[in-house]
Motif scaffolding. Structure first.
Motif, PDB file in Angstrom:
ATOM      1  N   ALA A   1      42.056 -53.897 -11.667  1.00  0.00           N
ATOM      2  CA  ALA A   1      41.161 -55.246 -11.137  1.00  0.00           C
ATOM      3  C   ALA A   1      42.545 -55.528  -9.612  1.00  0.00           C
ATOM      4  CB  ALA A   1      41.037 -56.063 -12.116  1.00  0.00           C
ATOM      5  N   ASP A   2      41.444 -56.280  -9.113  1.00  0.00           N
ATOM      6  CA  ASP A   2      41.263 -57.256  -8.192  1.00  0.00           C
ATOM      7  C   ASP A   2      42.341 -58.957  -8.767  1.00  0.00           C
ATOM      8  OD1 ASP A   2      41.008 -55.519  -6.227  1.00  0.00           O
ATOM      9  OD2 ASP A   2      39.326 -56.327  -5.616  1.00  0.00           O
ATOM     10  N   PRO A   3      43.372 -59.432  -8.956  1.00  0.00           N
ATOM     11  CA  PRO A   3      44.114 -60.416  -8.653  1.00  0.00           C
ATOM     12  C   PRO A   3      42.852 -61.743  -9.446  1.00  0.00           C
ATOM     13  CG  PRO A   3      45.389 -60.079  -7.243  1.00  0.00           C
ATOM     14  CD  PRO A   3      44.228 -58.983  -6.860  1.00  0.00           C
ATOM     15  N   ALA A   4      41.944 -61.755  -8.745  1.00  0.00           N
ATOM     16  CA  ALA A   4      40.846 -62.938  -9.243  1.00  0.00           C
ATOM     17  C   ALA A   4      39.969 -62.433 -10.270  1.00  0.00           C
ATOM     18  CB  ALA A   4      40.310 -63.115  -7.380  1.00  0.00           C
ATOM     19  N   GLU A   5      40.087 -60.923 -10.615  1.00  0.00           N
ATOM     20  CA  GLU A   5      38.985 -60.397 -11.629  1.00  0.00           C
ATOM     21  C   GLU A   5      39.419 -59.914 -12.848  1.00  0.00           C
ATOM     22  OE1 GLU A   5      36.704 -57.390  -9.344  1.00  0.00           O
ATOM     23  OE2 GLU A   5      35.535 -58.974  -8.220  1.00  0.00           O
ATOM     24  N   PHE A   6      40.806 -59.991 -13.006  1.00  0.00           N
ATOM     25  CA  PHE A   6      41.897 -59.092 -13.999  1.00  0.00           C
ATOM     26  C   PHE A   6      41.330 -60.052 -14.956  1.00  0.00           C
ATOM     27  CE2 PHE A   6      45.683 -59.532 -16.264  1.00  0.00           C
ATOM     28  CZ  PHE A   6      45.882 -57.685 -16.345  1.00  0.00           C
ATOM     29  N   ASP A   7      41.739 -61.039 -14.909  1.00  0.00           N
ATOM     30  CA  ASP A   7      41.470 -61.866 -16.628  1.00  0.00           C
ATOM     31  C   ASP A   7      40.215 -61.508 -17.342  1.00  0.00           C
ATOM     32  OD1 ASP A   7      44.178 -62.926 -16.775  1.00  0.00           O
ATOM     33  OD2 ASP A   7      43.374 -64.960 -15.635  1.00  0.00           O
ATOM     34  N   ALA A   8      38.981 -61.329 -16.558  1.00  0.00           N
ATOM     35  CA  ALA A   8      37.878 -61.204 -16.722  1.00  0.00           C
ATOM     36  C   ALA A   8      36.820 -60.154 -17.125  1.00  0.00           C
ATOM     37  CB  ALA A   8      37.140 -61.861 -15.301  1.00  0.00           C
ATOM     38  N   VAL A   9      37.659 -58.482 -16.678  1.00  0.00           N
ATOM     39  CA  VAL A   9      37.802 -57.410 -17.420  1.00  0.00           C
ATOM     40  C   VAL A   9      38.764 -57.454 -17.947  1.00  0.00           C
ATOM     41  CG1 VAL A   9      38.553 -55.227 -16.148  1.00  0.00           C
ATOM     42  CG2 VAL A   9      37.680 -56.906 -14.196  1.00  0.00           C
ATOM     43  N   CYS A  10      39.682 -57.781 -18.147  1.00  0.00           N
ATOM     44  CA  CYS A  10      40.379 -58.086 -19.973  1.00  0.00           C
ATOM     45  C   CYS A  10      39.357 -57.880 -20.701  1.00  0.00           C
ATOM     46  CB  CYS A  10      41.717 -58.267 -19.499  1.00  0.00           C
ATOM     47  SG  CYS A  10      42.763 -57.301 -18.783  1.00  0.00           S
ATOM     48  N   MET A  11      39.270 -59.703 -20.976  1.00  0.00           N
ATOM     49  CA  MET A  11      38.650 -60.105 -21.593  1.00  0.00           C
ATOM     50  C   MET A  11      37.090 -59.421 -21.804  1.00  0.00           C
ATOM     51  SD  MET A  11      38.536 -62.388 -24.447  1.00  0.00           S
ATOM     52  CE  MET A  11      39.208 -63.205 -23.590  1.00  0.00           C
ATOM     53  N   SER A  12      36.208 -58.771 -20.763  1.00  0.00           N
ATOM     54  CA  SER A  12      35.374 -58.073 -21.259  1.00  0.00           C
ATOM     55  C   SER A  12      35.192 -56.542 -21.330  1.00  0.00           C
ATOM     56  CB  SER A  12      34.485 -56.992 -20.223  1.00  0.00           C
ATOM     57  OG  SER A  12      33.444 -57.033 -19.751  1.00  0.00           O
ATOM     58  N   GLU A  13      37.108 -55.906 -21.429  1.00  0.00           N
ATOM     59  CA  GLU A  13      37.055 -55.255 -22.193  1.00  0.00           C
ATOM     60  C   GLU A  13      37.212 -55.064 -23.777  1.00  0.00           C
ATOM     61  OE1 GLU A  13      36.827 -51.708 -21.494  1.00  0.00           O
ATOM     62  OE2 GLU A  13      35.754 -52.104 -20.197  1.00  0.00           O
TER      63      GLU A  13
END
Length: 240
Positions: free
Chosen positions: A184-196
């Motif tokens: 994931a791109d840095p700006a989206e990383f936290d959101a992708v982790c939480m979504s998973e």
């Protein structure tokens, strides 16, 4: 003087976030192993259906075992740390709750093995971040438990290169190799982790736990059957 904790624990709704941060590269020593085990004990006892999100700091998820210990002459401390790290990786592999690893930096040696043990692995893109098993490149042997977890998760086409040839990957390359599921791109990383993590938190037990056991039991049994012999080479009395 009280030592600063290397592991922190928070629960938000159905996601438990466990953060590794020793202020450096999150090298595994005995205190870090003990603190992470304690956090997993707590997560295992949580009520309801949850998922665990395991993350590192901005520098690394983990650079592996503490080389001040593992790079020296064989010793009881070296053997104890090896066995503790191996059993912790096996615990993550068999954990009865889903485990997502958010790889926010380097993941090398034991750090990369932990990626292979998790249910879902998300990497944060960065120009210098490195993923891989570096042992052979520095004259060390990849442990049997690392080889077995690599066989389970890595692409067959990358297995020899990644293990025996110590190939290092970028985040995007690590997806193709099997270390990661998504970069994931840095700006989206936290959101992708939480979504998973939120997606996996919906999986209920005993169905999830039992099915995961069926999928992973053979590999886990092979690791247990070889672990003591593999670790014994690190004892001072070992005949090399």
């Amino acid at each position: 003087m009280v030592a600063t904790p290397k592991v922190t624990y928070t629960r938000t709704d159905d996601v438990v976030t466990i953060t590794l941060d020793d202020g450096k590269m999150n090298s595994f020593d005995l205190p870090l192993v003990a603190q992470l085990n304690a956090a997993l004990d707590r997560a295992e006892a949580e009520s309801g259906t949850i998922a665990v999100l395991l993350v590192g700091n901005a520098k690394a998820f983990s650079a592996g075992f503490n080389l001040k210990v593992m790079g020296g002459p064989v010793s009881e401390v070296q053997y104890t740390l090896f066995m503790a790290g191996a059993n912790l990786a096996l615990r993550v592999f068999e954990f009865p709750r889903p485990v997502v690893i958010g790889c926010s930096g380097h993941a090398l040696a034991l750090g990369a093995i932990f990626l292979l043990a998790a249910d879902v692995r998300v990497g944060k893109r960065g120009p210098k971040y490195k993923i891989g098993l570096t042992e052979v490149a520095i004259g060390m042997t990849v442990p049997v438990f690392g080889v077995e977890l690599a066989r389970h998760s890595m692409s067959k086409a990358q297995l020899e290169r990644g293990i025996a040839q110590a190939q290092i990957y970028t985040m995007d390359e690590a997806v193709g190799a099997g270390y990661l599921h998504v970069a994931a791109d840095p700006a989206e990383f936290d959101a992708v982790c939480m979504s998973e993590a939120m997606r996996l938190a919906k999986l209920e037990n005993p169905g999830y736990k039992r099915t995961k056991q069926y999928l992973r039991r053979e590999i886990a049994d092979r690791i247990r059957a070889t672990l003591e012999v593999d670790g014994a080479r690190l004892k001072p009395t070992a005949k090399l």
